[in-house]
Design a protein around this motif. Structure first.
Motif, PDB file in Angstrom:
ATOM      1  N   ASP A 159     -25.259  67.551 -22.820  1.00 26.85           N
ATOM      2  CA  ASP A 159     -24.008  67.689 -22.063  1.00 26.85           C
ATOM      3  C   ASP A 159     -23.210  66.386 -22.165  1.00 26.85           C
ATOM      4  O   ASP A 159     -22.445  66.182 -23.089  1.00 26.85           O
ATOM      5  CB  ASP A 159     -24.343  68.062 -20.622  1.00 26.85           C
ATOM      6  CG  ASP A 159     -23.125  68.429 -19.799  1.00 26.85           C
ATOM      7  OD1 ASP A 159     -22.030  68.543 -20.369  1.00 26.85           O
ATOM      8  OD2 ASP A 159     -23.272  68.603 -18.570  1.00 26.85           O
ATOM      9  N   GLY A 160     -23.419  65.466 -21.238  1.00 23.30           N
ATOM     10  CA  GLY A 160     -22.691  64.201 -21.260  1.00 23.30           C
ATOM     11  C   GLY A 160     -23.376  63.174 -22.153  1.00 23.30           C
ATOM     12  O   GLY A 160     -24.592  63.190 -22.342  1.00 23.30           O
ATOM     13  N   THR A 164     -27.213  63.476 -20.941  1.00 20.24           N
ATOM     14  CA  THR A 164     -27.593  64.441 -19.925  1.00 20.24           C
ATOM     15  C   THR A 164     -27.869  65.771 -20.621  1.00 20.24           C
ATOM     16  O   THR A 164     -27.164  66.152 -21.559  1.00 20.24           O
ATOM     17  CB  THR A 164     -26.516  64.619 -18.838  1.00 20.24           C
ATOM     18  OG1 THR A 164     -25.291  65.066 -19.433  1.00 20.24           O
ATOM     19  CG2 THR A 164     -26.269  63.305 -18.112  1.00 20.24           C
ATOM     20  N   VAL A 165     -28.894  66.459 -20.161  1.00 21.20           N
ATOM     21  CA  VAL A 165     -29.343  67.702 -20.797  1.00 21.20           C
ATOM     22  C   VAL A 165     -29.370  68.804 -19.749  1.00 21.20           C
ATOM     23  O   VAL A 165     -30.014  68.669 -18.698  1.00 21.20           O
ATOM     24  CB  VAL A 165     -30.737  67.527 -21.435  1.00 21.20           C
ATOM     25  CG1 VAL A 165     -31.204  68.847 -22.058  1.00 21.20           C
ATOM     26  CG2 VAL A 165     -30.708  66.423 -22.486  1.00 21.20           C
ATOM     27  N   ASP A 166     -28.663  69.886 -20.035  1.00 20.62           N
ATOM     28  CA  ASP A 166     -28.573  71.028 -19.127  1.00 20.62           C
ATOM     29  C   ASP A 166     -29.495  72.129 -19.638  1.00 20.62           C
ATOM     30  O   ASP A 166     -29.356  72.592 -20.777  1.00 20.62           O
ATOM     31  CB  ASP A 166     -27.123  71.520 -19.072  1.00 20.62           C
ATOM     32  CG  ASP A 166     -26.924  72.678 -18.114  1.00 20.62           C
ATOM     33  OD1 ASP A 166     -27.898  73.091 -17.461  1.00 20.62           O
ATOM     34  OD2 ASP A 166     -25.787  73.174 -18.012  1.00 20.62           O
ATOM     35  N   LEU A 191     -21.675  64.239 -15.965  1.00 16.77           N
ATOM     36  CA  LEU A 191     -20.912  63.298 -16.782  1.00 16.77           C
ATOM     37  C   LEU A 191     -21.588  61.943 -16.818  1.00 16.77           C
ATOM     38  O   LEU A 191     -22.028  61.437 -15.774  1.00 16.77           O
ATOM     39  CB  LEU A 191     -19.492  63.141 -16.221  1.00 16.77           C
ATOM     40  CG  LEU A 191     -18.710  64.444 -15.969  1.00 16.77           C
ATOM     41  CD1 LEU A 191     -17.357  64.124 -15.369  1.00 16.77           C
ATOM     42  CD2 LEU A 191     -18.571  65.251 -17.237  1.00 16.77           C
ATOM     43  N   VAL A 192     -21.642  61.342 -17.991  1.00 18.78           N
ATOM     44  CA  VAL A 192     -22.156  59.981 -18.123  1.00 18.78           C
ATOM     45  C   VAL A 192     -20.969  59.027 -17.978  1.00 18.78           C
ATOM     46  O   VAL A 192     -20.082  58.991 -18.828  1.00 18.78           O
ATOM     47  CB  VAL A 192     -22.868  59.769 -19.468  1.00 18.78           C
ATOM     48  CG1 VAL A 192     -23.344  58.323 -19.592  1.00 18.78           C
ATOM     49  CG2 VAL A 192     -24.044  60.724 -19.615  1.00 18.78           C
ATOM     50  N   LEU A 193     -20.953  58.259 -16.896  1.00 16.99           N
ATOM     51  CA  LEU A 193     -19.863  57.318 -16.646  1.00 16.99           C
ATOM     52  C   LEU A 193     -20.134  55.959 -17.277  1.00 16.99           C
ATOM     53  O   LEU A 193     -19.212  55.189 -17.523  1.00 16.99           O
ATOM     54  CB  LEU A 193     -19.635  57.151 -15.140  1.00 16.99           C
ATOM     55  CG  LEU A 193     -19.376  58.430 -14.341  1.00 16.99           C
ATOM     56  CD1 LEU A 193     -19.040  58.084 -12.898  1.00 16.99           C
ATOM     57  CD2 LEU A 193     -18.277  59.267 -14.974  1.00 16.99           C
ATOM     58  N   SER A 194     -21.414  55.651 -17.522  1.00 14.03           N
ATOM     59  CA  SER A 194     -21.792  54.364 -18.105  1.00 14.03           C
ATOM     60  C   SER A 194     -23.168  54.506 -18.733  1.00 14.03           C
ATOM     61  O   SER A 194     -24.006  55.282 -18.259  1.00 14.03           O
ATOM     62  CB  SER A 194     -21.818  53.279 -17.021  1.00 14.03           C
ATOM     63  OG  SER A 194     -22.444  52.098 -17.491  1.00 14.03           O
ATOM     64  N   ASP A 222     -12.206  71.442 -29.009  1.00 13.07           N
ATOM     65  CA  ASP A 222     -13.314  71.511 -28.074  1.00 13.07           C
ATOM     66  C   ASP A 222     -14.417  70.587 -28.573  1.00 13.07           C
ATOM     67  O   ASP A 222     -14.853  70.702 -29.718  1.00 13.07           O
ATOM     68  CB  ASP A 222     -13.841  72.943 -27.968  1.00 13.07           C
ATOM     69  CG  ASP A 222     -14.926  73.091 -26.910  1.00 13.07           C
ATOM     70  OD1 ASP A 222     -14.935  72.289 -25.962  1.00 13.07           O
ATOM     71  OD2 ASP A 222     -15.764  73.999 -27.042  1.00 13.07           O
ATOM     72  N   GLY A 223     -14.850  69.646 -27.724  1.00 14.10           N
ATOM     73  CA  GLY A 223     -15.922  68.738 -28.095  1.00 14.10           C
ATOM     74  C   GLY A 223     -15.535  67.283 -28.107  1.00 14.10           C
ATOM     75  O   GLY A 223     -16.399  66.409 -28.173  1.00 14.10           O
ATOM     76  N   GLU A 224     -14.246  66.973 -28.053  1.00 13.20           N
ATOM     77  CA  GLU A 224     -13.803  65.587 -28.114  1.00 13.20           C
ATOM     78  C   GLU A 224     -14.416  64.755 -26.977  1.00 13.20           C
ATOM     79  O   GLU A 224     -14.539  65.229 -25.846  1.00 13.20           O
ATOM     80  CB  GLU A 224     -12.276  65.535 -28.022  1.00 13.20           C
ATOM     81  CG  GLU A 224     -11.670  64.151 -28.162  1.00 13.20           C
ATOM     82  CD  GLU A 224     -10.159  64.174 -28.038  1.00 13.20           C
ATOM     83  OE1 GLU A 224      -9.563  63.087 -28.067  1.00 13.20           O
ATOM     84  OE2 GLU A 224      -9.585  65.270 -27.899  1.00 13.20           O
ATOM     85  N   TYR A 225     -14.808  63.516 -27.290  1.00 15.89           N
ATOM     86  CA  TYR A 225     -15.329  62.601 -26.267  1.00 15.89           C
ATOM     87  C   TYR A 225     -14.265  62.393 -25.204  1.00 15.89           C
ATOM     88  O   TYR A 225     -13.100  62.108 -25.513  1.00 15.89           O
ATOM     89  CB  TYR A 225     -15.721  61.268 -26.907  1.00 15.89           C
ATOM     90  CG  TYR A 225     -16.295  60.269 -25.930  1.00 15.89           C
ATOM     91  CD1 TYR A 225     -17.642  60.303 -25.593  1.00 15.89           C
ATOM     92  CD2 TYR A 225     -15.491  59.294 -25.347  1.00 15.89           C
ATOM     93  CE1 TYR A 225     -18.180  59.395 -24.692  1.00 15.89           C
ATOM     94  CE2 TYR A 225     -16.019  58.376 -24.445  1.00 15.89           C
ATOM     95  CZ  TYR A 225     -17.353  58.435 -24.129  1.00 15.89           C
ATOM     96  OH  TYR A 225     -17.883  57.532 -23.231  1.00 15.89           O
ATOM     97  N   GLU A 226     -14.661  62.518 -23.937  1.00 15.07           N
ATOM     98  CA  GLU A 226     -13.692  62.461 -22.845  1.00 15.07           C
ATOM     99  C   GLU A 226     -13.740  61.129 -22.111  1.00 15.07           C
ATOM    100  O   GLU A 226     -14.808  60.551 -21.912  1.00 15.07           O
ATOM    101  CB  GLU A 226     -13.952  63.604 -21.854  1.00 15.07           C
ATOM    102  CG  GLU A 226     -13.731  64.979 -22.464  1.00 15.07           C
ATOM    103  CD  GLU A 226     -14.000  66.114 -21.492  1.00 15.07           C
ATOM    104  OE1 GLU A 226     -14.733  65.885 -20.499  1.00 15.07           O
ATOM    105  OE2 GLU A 226     -13.482  67.227 -21.708  1.00 15.07           O
ATOM    106  N   ARG A 227     -12.563  60.659 -21.720  1.00 22.96           N
ATOM    107  CA  ARG A 227     -12.441  59.436 -20.932  1.00 22.96           C
ATOM    108  C   ARG A 227     -12.081  59.816 -19.498  1.00 22.96           C
ATOM    109  O   ARG A 227     -11.406  60.814 -19.254  1.00 22.96           O
ATOM    110  CB  ARG A 227     -11.353  58.523 -21.501  1.00 22.96           C
ATOM    111  CG  ARG A 227     -11.637  57.996 -22.882  1.00 22.96           C
ATOM    112  CD  ARG A 227     -10.549  57.025 -23.346  1.00 22.96           C
ATOM    113  NE  ARG A 227      -9.240  57.658 -23.434  1.00 22.96           N
ATOM    114  CZ  ARG A 227      -8.272  57.535 -22.547  1.00 22.96           C
ATOM    115  NH1 ARG A 227      -8.459  56.794 -21.456  1.00 22.96           N
ATOM    116  NH2 ARG A 227      -7.118  58.146 -22.703  1.00 22.96           N
TER     117      ARG A 227
END
Length: 420
Positions: A187-188, A199-201, A232-235, A281-286
């Motif tokens: 996921d993240g 992160t794994v769902d 979401l991975v914030l760091s 769909d899939g772009e790394y998100e900020r």
């Protein structure tokens, strides 16, 4: 100084934004460094945003760099003049690493049917240093499936569908690849030189793992206690994961042994992607997030400003050891904040303003009190430009690069200020 569209370079961008530099603004000789310069989106007033989408927005020591559908362009930070430009190897550049490392980055490209190649790029020269073919998800009926690209030190990480792959940034050599167990999906993602955080769902139950970026070997694993649609991975250093369910956001901080501590943010938090796209769909998100030391900076969910056609938010600071909220920002204008960076002094941010009636301001929000102090005011015409943009500051120069021409007129804006 607005940069005109013109020739004189090896290639011309096909309608995304101004492809070459011009002169003017502020008087003086042509050789003088302008106080401000900007690259307008050619199609800012149309509904065709495709060519303007910025998959990568980077800043090197000397240039502001933007990767879009048909290639990568760099502009000299001091003058705004075109430093270099390189076209996409195909007609469809479809991704870029979220950051650059050691003067290098990577882009993804392919056809309209599949985003199935990677290339390394030297951001000093624009030279493509290597090219490789990678796995790809086929295009769906309405969207292009693109790889999630990020860096973990000198390793390029690409998430494609339910698999994660790693390649050397220097040479494109494949280092490893793999997928979670059946029924699970990555996921993240977040990367640092020390670890890749994933992160794994698994449908019922989720976990977060720290992996060695160069080998893919697990370093630790921690079950995610909070339930939500996405984690979401914030760091990546430290590993910080956020899970939103309804109006509640739970933050989990995981140490190098896999031990986690969690806290609830206590307010509705803005974790909407700043660069989300309708066509990919899939772009790394900020996200509107910053960290420094043991402090995590989040933002409240936007609220409408009465009588104005804009929204506003507040910065929030949290102690990541105790989970205690340290403060909610004060002294900011009624507008959105774009985070530049955090340091020992606190949070450097851009008040994005409103081109109709409120000039943007560069502010520093004090680490101890949350009180904002104005450092510099930007021209009012650049109001709104920074609302979803990557914003950089270097030696007093504020550089704004929005992801696309929606509510933004300029692909790149640079304003020199007296801020220290």
């Amino acid at each position: 100084m607005l940069l005109g569209v013109g020739g004189g370079t090896a290639w011309v961008v096909s309608g995304g934004f101004g492809a070459d530099s011009g002169s003017g603004g502020g008087g003086g000789s042509a050789a003088a460094e302008p106080k401000e310069w900007a690259v307008p989106f050619v199609n800012a007033d149309s509904s065709n945003f495709d060519a303007s989408i910025g998959f990568g927005t980077w800043m090197s020591d000397s240039a502001a760099i933007r990767a879009q559908k048909d290639g990568v362009l760099a502009y000299d930070l001091k003058t705004g003049k075109r430093a270099w430009g390189v076209p996409s190897p195909t007609d469809n550049l479809c991704g870029a690493t979220s950051e650059i490392e050691g003067g290098l980055g990577a882009i993804a490209y392919g056809t309209e049917a599949a985003c199935d190649h990677l290339a390394g790029i030297d951001v000093k020269t624009g030279k493509l240093t290597w090219k490789i073919k990678i796995p790809a998800e086929p295009k769906s009926r309405l969207t292009m499936n693109v790889p999630t690209l990020l860096l973990a030190g000198d390793v390029v990480i690409a998430k494609v569908g339910n698999s994660v792959y790693a390649y050397g940034l220097a040479d494109g050599k494949k280092l490893w690849g793999g997928s979670p167990a059946d029924g699970c999906r990555p996921d993240g993602l977040g990367g640092s030189a020390e670890q890749l955080v994933v992160t794994v769902d698994c449908g019922v139950g989720s976990h977060v793992s720290g992996l060695d970026p160069k080998t893919g070997k697990p370093k630790w694993r921690s079950e995610i206690a909070a339930e939500g649609l996405s984690h979401l991975v914030l760091s990546a250093k430290p590993a910080v994961v956020a899970t939103t369910s309804g109006d509640s956001t739970t933050v989990e901080v995981v140490d190098e042994s896999g031990k986690a501590r969690q806290f609830v943010a206590g307010e509705r938090i803005d974790l909407l992607a700043l660069n989300g796209e309708n066509f990919t769909d899939g772009e790394y998100e900020r996200y509107r997030v910053a960290l420094h030391g043991n402090t995590l900076y989040l933002a409240t969910f936007p609220e409408n400003v009465p009588g104005k056609l804009r929204s506003r938010d507040y910065a929030l600071a949290y102690d990541m050891t105790t989970g205690k909220r340290l403060w909610k920002s004060t002294g900011t204008n009624d507008t959105m904040l774009s985070y530049v960076r955090a340091d020992d002094h606190g949070l450097l941010a851009l008040e994005t303003g409103d081109r109709r009636d409120l000039a943007p301001r560069l502010v520093r929000i004090d680490a101890a009190t949350g009180k904002a102090t104005a450092l510099a005011e930007l021209p009012q015409k650049y109001g709104h430009e920074g609302e979803k943009a990557r914003v950089f500051e270097k030696n007093g120069a504020v550089v704004i690069m929005p992801p696309k021409a929606v509510a933004a007129d300029y692909a790149v804006v640079s304003v020199r200020t007296a801020a220290q």
